[in-house]
Design a protein around this motif. Structure first.
Motif, mmCIF file in Angstrom:
data_model
loop_
_atom_site.group_PDB
_atom_site.id
_atom_site.type_symbol
_atom_site.label_atom_id
_atom_site.label_comp_id
_atom_site.label_asym_id
_atom_site.label_seq_id
_atom_site.Cartn_x
_atom_site.Cartn_y
_atom_site.Cartn_z
ATOM 1 N N UNK A 1 0.822 -1.211 0.000
ATOM 2 C CA UNK A 1 0.000 0.000 0.000
ATOM 3 C C UNK A 1 0.854 1.257 0.000
ATOM 4 N N UNK A 2 1.898 1.263 0.791
ATOM 5 C CA UNK A 2 2.789 2.435 0.832
ATOM 6 C C UNK A 2 3.478 2.608 -0.512
ATOM 7 N N UNK B 1 1.920 6.346 -7.092
ATOM 8 C CA UNK B 1 0.931 7.341 -7.551
ATOM 9 C C UNK B 1 1.523 8.750 -7.512
ATOM 10 N N UNK B 2 2.287 9.044 -6.471
ATOM 11 C CA UNK B 2 2.941 10.349 -6.377
ATOM 12 C C UNK B 2 3.935 10.535 -7.518
ATOM 13 N N UNK C 1 7.315 -1.849 -6.943
ATOM 14 C CA UNK C 1 5.940 -2.128 -6.546
ATOM 15 C C UNK C 1 5.440 -3.416 -7.202
ATOM 16 N N UNK C 2 5.799 -3.643 -8.453
ATOM 17 C CA UNK C 2 5.374 -4.858 -9.148
ATOM 18 C C UNK C 2 5.868 -6.117 -8.460
ATOM 19 N N UNK D 1 -5.465 -0.849 -5.572
ATOM 20 C CA UNK D 1 -6.267 0.356 -5.362
ATOM 21 C C UNK D 1 -5.612 1.177 -4.256
ATOM 22 N N UNK D 2 -5.191 2.404 -4.550
ATOM 23 C CA UNK D 2 -4.524 3.210 -3.514
ATOM 24 C C UNK D 2 -5.369 3.308 -2.241
ATOM 25 N N UNK D 3 -4.763 3.082 -1.129
ATOM 26 C CA UNK D 3 -5.297 3.108 0.241
ATOM 27 C C UNK D 3 -6.240 1.944 0.572
#
Length: 110
Positions: free
Chosen positions: A17-18, A24-25, A47-48, A81-83
């Motif tokens: 998640x982080x 995304x940033x 992330x992948x 999905x972010x968050x």
């Protein structure tokens, strides 16, 4: 089920998640401000890999907890999905906690 199965899932849920929020940033900076293309590439690859590890641990937890397919699919998709992974992890931890066996002996009191 051992507590370590839940712990592995929880750690990877938070890490994934982080990293997704960081990605995304980076994407905002890459496409919004036309900067950070190299960093975005590195973060997306990290992330992948972490998401694949998250999938393995979430599937392991789901199979040991005997979740229905729909619930397992939701937990697996939550890492994209972010968050969402933050909220899903909390709910999963509350639901799985009663299923944990205390197979590890308690330390002896002296």
């Amino acid at each position: 089920m051992k507590r370590s199965v839940l712990t592995r899932y929880r750690v990877m849920a938070y890490v994934t998640a982080v990293m997704l929020l960081v990605l995304c940033t980076c994407m905002v900076f890459k496409y919004g401000f036309d900067t950070g293309e190299g960093l975005t590439l590195v973060v997306s690859q990290i992330h992948g890999v972490l998401y694949i590890i998250y999938l393995v641990f979430a599937f392991d937890l789901g199979s040991k907890a005997k979740w229905p397919f729909g619930k397992l699919l939701w937990v697996l998709v939550a890492g994209t999905i972010p968050t969402a992974a933050f909220f899903v992890e909390r709910k999963v931890a509350r639901e799985v906690e009663p299923l944990l066996s205390d197979a590890e002996p308690a330390p002896a009191q002296v």
